[in-house]
Design a protein around this motif. Structure first.
Motif, PDB file in Angstrom:
ATOM      1  N   GLU A  12      29.464 -10.474 -31.604  1.00  0.00           N
ATOM      2  CA  GLU A  12      29.148 -11.902 -31.637  1.00  0.00           C
ATOM      3  C   GLU A  12      28.228 -12.192 -32.815  1.00  0.00           C
ATOM      4  N   MET A  56      36.446 -23.767 -35.145  1.00  0.00           N
ATOM      5  CA  MET A  56      36.234 -24.436 -33.871  1.00  0.00           C
ATOM      6  C   MET A  56      35.760 -25.861 -34.148  1.00  0.00           C
ATOM      7  N   ARG A  63      26.915 -24.448 -29.749  1.00  0.00           N
ATOM      8  CA  ARG A  63      26.510 -23.084 -30.070  1.00  0.00           C
ATOM      9  C   ARG A  63      25.031 -23.074 -30.492  1.00  0.00           C
ATOM     10  N   CYS A  81      42.066 -20.933 -23.568  1.00  0.00           N
ATOM     11  CA  CYS A  81      42.187 -21.313 -24.980  1.00  0.00           C
ATOM     12  C   CYS A  81      42.985 -22.604 -25.095  1.00  0.00           C
ATOM     13  N   LYS A 130      39.722 -26.308 -25.227  1.00  0.00           N
ATOM     14  CA  LYS A 130      38.932 -26.519 -26.447  1.00  0.00           C
ATOM     15  C   LYS A 130      39.828 -26.806 -27.642  1.00  0.00           C
ATOM     16  N   ASP A 188      32.066 -24.313 -19.156  1.00  0.00           N
ATOM     17  CA  ASP A 188      32.482 -23.024 -18.596  1.00  0.00           C
ATOM     18  C   ASP A 188      32.245 -23.026 -17.091  1.00  0.00           C
ATOM     19  N   LYS A 228      36.078 -19.042 -18.905  1.00  0.00           N
ATOM     20  CA  LYS A 228      35.355 -19.164 -20.172  1.00  0.00           C
ATOM     21  C   LYS A 228      36.285 -19.849 -21.163  1.00  0.00           C
ATOM     22  N   LEU A 254      37.467 -21.188 -25.020  1.00  0.00           N
ATOM     23  CA  LEU A 254      37.374 -20.927 -26.456  1.00  0.00           C
ATOM     24  C   LEU A 254      38.532 -21.621 -27.158  1.00  0.00           C
ATOM     25  N   ASP A 283      39.557 -19.363 -32.656  1.00  0.00           N
ATOM     26  CA  ASP A 283      38.353 -18.553 -32.643  1.00  0.00           C
ATOM     27  C   ASP A 283      38.668 -17.139 -32.146  1.00  0.00           C
ATOM     28  N   GLY A 312      35.779 -14.996 -31.197  1.00  0.00           N
ATOM     29  CA  GLY A 312      35.291 -15.394 -29.877  1.00  0.00           C
ATOM     30  C   GLY A 312      36.074 -14.695 -28.775  1.00  0.00           C
ATOM     31  N   LYS A 341      34.441 -11.986 -26.232  1.00  0.00           N
ATOM     32  CA  LYS A 341      34.428 -12.304 -24.806  1.00  0.00           C
ATOM     33  C   LYS A 341      35.121 -11.215 -23.990  1.00  0.00           C
TER      34      LYS A 341
END
Ligand SMILES: Nc1nc2c(ncn2[C@@H]2O[C@H](COP(=O)(O)OP(=O)(O)OP(=O)(O)O)[C@@H](O)[C@H]2O)c(=O)[nH]1
Ligand SMILES: [Mg+2]
Lengths: 380, 214
Positions: free
Chosen positions: A30, A56, A64, B72, B75, B83, B88, B90, B94, B97, B101
């Motif tokens: 991350e 994103m 974030r 997915c 988003k 979430d 979760k 994303l 991403d 991501g 995850k």
């Protein structure tokens, strides 16, 4: 301007205007937080900052920042939205790239952002290459030069997917400083670290810093811990002392009654070493070390096969959570001791288990043991 | 049930499921995913198509609980849903991501000494948003992680949406392929990995489950 990352700030000092910094990030780590943290630090210090967002939506990236407790609601902060158009949405950001795949348009918008800001941060340069192809690299060259003319700093986040080697080399070459953000892989990613690959304004030594992400807080460095365990009298305390620059033990009548604690600076890592008592159950100890322990060294007395079952039991207990381990075959100086291969067979260890010969007392091979563990941790 | 009767259980670490639209891929992958959880695996379902809530409801209605969903969809379509413990969210763009995850979830399951099953529905959406090279690079990293953790993963690929070259490159990454086809209102599947080969067998979709005819 500042990097805004612990340890790196001391190592690199201020980032001179006109320079570019690239974070080369392991795809399984991350690491997107690094460029964001650099941005936030400099925004706080009164610089105007633009963030180029390509993987994103602007909303998600703002969340974030919030996740880490960073307030970016300032007039001096703006977003270059190179994402929304890609998924067919409109944008309310100051800079909007209507066709992110069109490099000419992207270039126009980014050029303007460079003129109007002190710091330009790319959330993910690799995503831009993914969308528009490797031609982007020529533009990167142009942006870097333009930043130099405008006294601006550019920071790139770059995920090191398995690109062609030339692409990675080119990116490194075009940056004044490259910081790698890597993962410690062992079945899963156990931990992560960062280090400076190069810098042209500061002489830097090879140093790796392990980090955790705090929410709020962001990147925090921590010192890795290595657990040394093994049967009674196998030589754990002697080993901890032989590799440590400083160490303390609490021994009573020659046996350890509390943790051996040592510290060593080795190959850029600053490592805490804990030796467990051989006699007692150490499960509670492992709990105390918690998620912080990165690896296990099991010291066995190579002349005492009768203790191997106990060693195996200890190994099973400590590596339950998937920690990597090395077996240190100690007391190799004694005649008639078993060889590493014999120990591996007698202990019935898997083929890929690493057994390293050493003599803790004469220090012979003790660093080979540490090397073997570090190799398991960051070698592959 | 299904995977059992095909005796491919657990063999390939990375299994690609390919077939034309509406042939039953989604029901198949959900059932395969469900069966693994039922056997004691921890599950990670990555969806780029069906809403995460729908998958969660379906799995719960089948009586399993040990799963997480990586959404997915929401988003990517700019919905701003929070979430949830099991979900979760994303963006498909991403990819980092997603790998991060999945690794996090792996770590949690491994702590509980559980094996892990991953379902990915579908790769075709990824290939819609991102170019082939990007997706292949991602899958390269992703499938090796599946192998080294000893997990199993199922990936759906829409037939007819990608060129031959892409499909061939995908097959290279995976060590098992399950193909589905539709002929005169009958459905067939066949299976292939490095050691097993099962020729076309007819199957039916009944009550949200796949039944292979013998
Ligand atoms: N010959 C030889 N003796 C060693 C070596 N390493 C340690 N010893 C001896 O083995 C004995 C035990 O060493 P320690 O380091 O106290 O062992 P330990 O594993 O910490 O013991 P406990 O804490 O009681 O479980 C001591 O007498 C050491 O001097 C070695 O490499 N060779
Ligand atoms: Mg001791």
């Amino acid at each position: 301007m500042k990097i805004g990352i612990p340890v790196l700030d001391e190592l690199l000092g201020d980032v001179p205007r006109g320079k570019t910094v690239t974070y080369l990030i392991d795809p399984e780590v991350e690491g997107d937080v690094f460029p964001l943290q650099t941005l936030y630090e400099n925004l706080e210090n009164g610089n105007s900052c633009a963030l180029i967002v390509s993987s994103m939506s602007p909303e998600i990236i703002k969340n974030r920042f919030r996740e880490f407790g960073w307030d970016i609601e300032k007039d001096s902060f703006s977003i270059v939205d190179a994402y929304s158009a890609y998924v067919g949405a409109s944008s309310e950001e100051k800079y909007f790239v209507k066709n992110p795949a069109d490099l000419k348009e992207l270039d126009r918008v980014i050029t303007r952002a460079i003129e109007e800001n002190d710091l330009i941060v790319f959330n993910s340069l690799s995503t831009i290459i993914d969308i528009s192809g490797e031609d982007v690299i020529e533009f990167v060259n142009g942006w870097n030069k333009y930043a130099m003319l405008n006294d601006a700093v550019i920071v790139y986040g770059f995920t090191s997917w398995p690109y062609a080697q030339e692409v990675l080399e080119k990116i490194k070459e075009l940056s004044n400083t490259v910081i790698s953000v890597g993962g410690i892989h062992h079945r899963v990613v156990l931990g992560h670290y960062y280090g400076i690959l190069k810098s042209d304004w500061k002489e830097v030594k090879n140093k790796a810093v392990l980090f955790k992400l705090l929410r709020p807080g962001g990147v925090r460095a921590y010192i890795p811990k290595i657990l040394v365990t093994g049967p009674f009298n196998s030589g754990k305390t002697t080993f901890v002392h032989s590799i440590s620059t400083k160490a303390v033990s609490v021994d009573r009548l020659g046996t350890t009654v509390a943790l051996d604690h040592g510290h060593v600076d080795y190959k850029g890592f600053s490592i805490d070493i804990f030796g467990t008592p051989g006699q007692e159950r150490f499960n509670p100890v492992l709990k105390i070390l918690g998620g912080e322990a990165l690896g296990v060294i099991v010291v066995v007395d190579s002349t005492k096969p009768e203790d191997f079952p106990r060693a195996k039991e200890m190994l099973a207990e400590t590596t339950r959570f998937g920690l990597p381990y090395v077996i240190a075959a100690n007391k190799q100086d004694i005649d008639g001791c078993l060889s590493p291969e014999e120990i591996k067979r007698k202990m019935n260890l898997p083929d890929d288990a690493v057994v390293v010969p050493m003599s803790a007392r004469s220090k012979e091979g003790v660093y080979d043991v540490l090397d073997a563990l570090l190799n398991l941790l960051i070698g592959g | 049930m299904l995977t059992g009767s095909l005796s491919i259980n657990g063999k390939p670490s990375n299994l690609m499921i390919i077939g034309p639209p509406l042939v039953g891929k989604t029901i198949l992958i959900r059932n395969m995913f469900f069966e693994k959880i039922n056997e004691g695996f921890g599950g990670i379902f990555i969806t780029t198509r069906s809403p995460a809530e729908e998958i969660a409801d379906w799995l719960s209605s089948q009586g399993v609980d040990d799963f997480k969903i990586i959404d997915c969809v929401s988003k990517t379509t700019m919905q701003d849903l929070p979430d949830e413990p099991k979900i979760k969210r994303l963006s498909v763009m991403d990819l980092t991501g997603i790998t991060v995850k999945v690794n996090e979830l792996f770590k949690e399951y491994l702590k509980d000494e559980k094996k892990v099953v991953v379902a990915f529905d579908s790769l075709s959406t990824l290939l819609m948003y991102l170019n082939e090279q990007t997706v292949l690079r991602f899958l390269h990293v992703f499938s090796s992680r599946i192998r080294t953790t000893g997990a199993v993963a199922f990936y759906i690929v829409e037939e007819g949406m990608h060129d031959e070259k892409t499909i061939a490159a995908l097959k290279q990454l995976f060590n098992g392929v399950l193909e589905l086809k539709d002929e005169n209102n009958q459905r067939f599947l066949r299976y292939m990995d490095t050691s097993v080969r099962i020729d076309w067998k007819e199957f039916e979709v009944q009550d949200n489950a796949i039944v292979v005819k013998t």
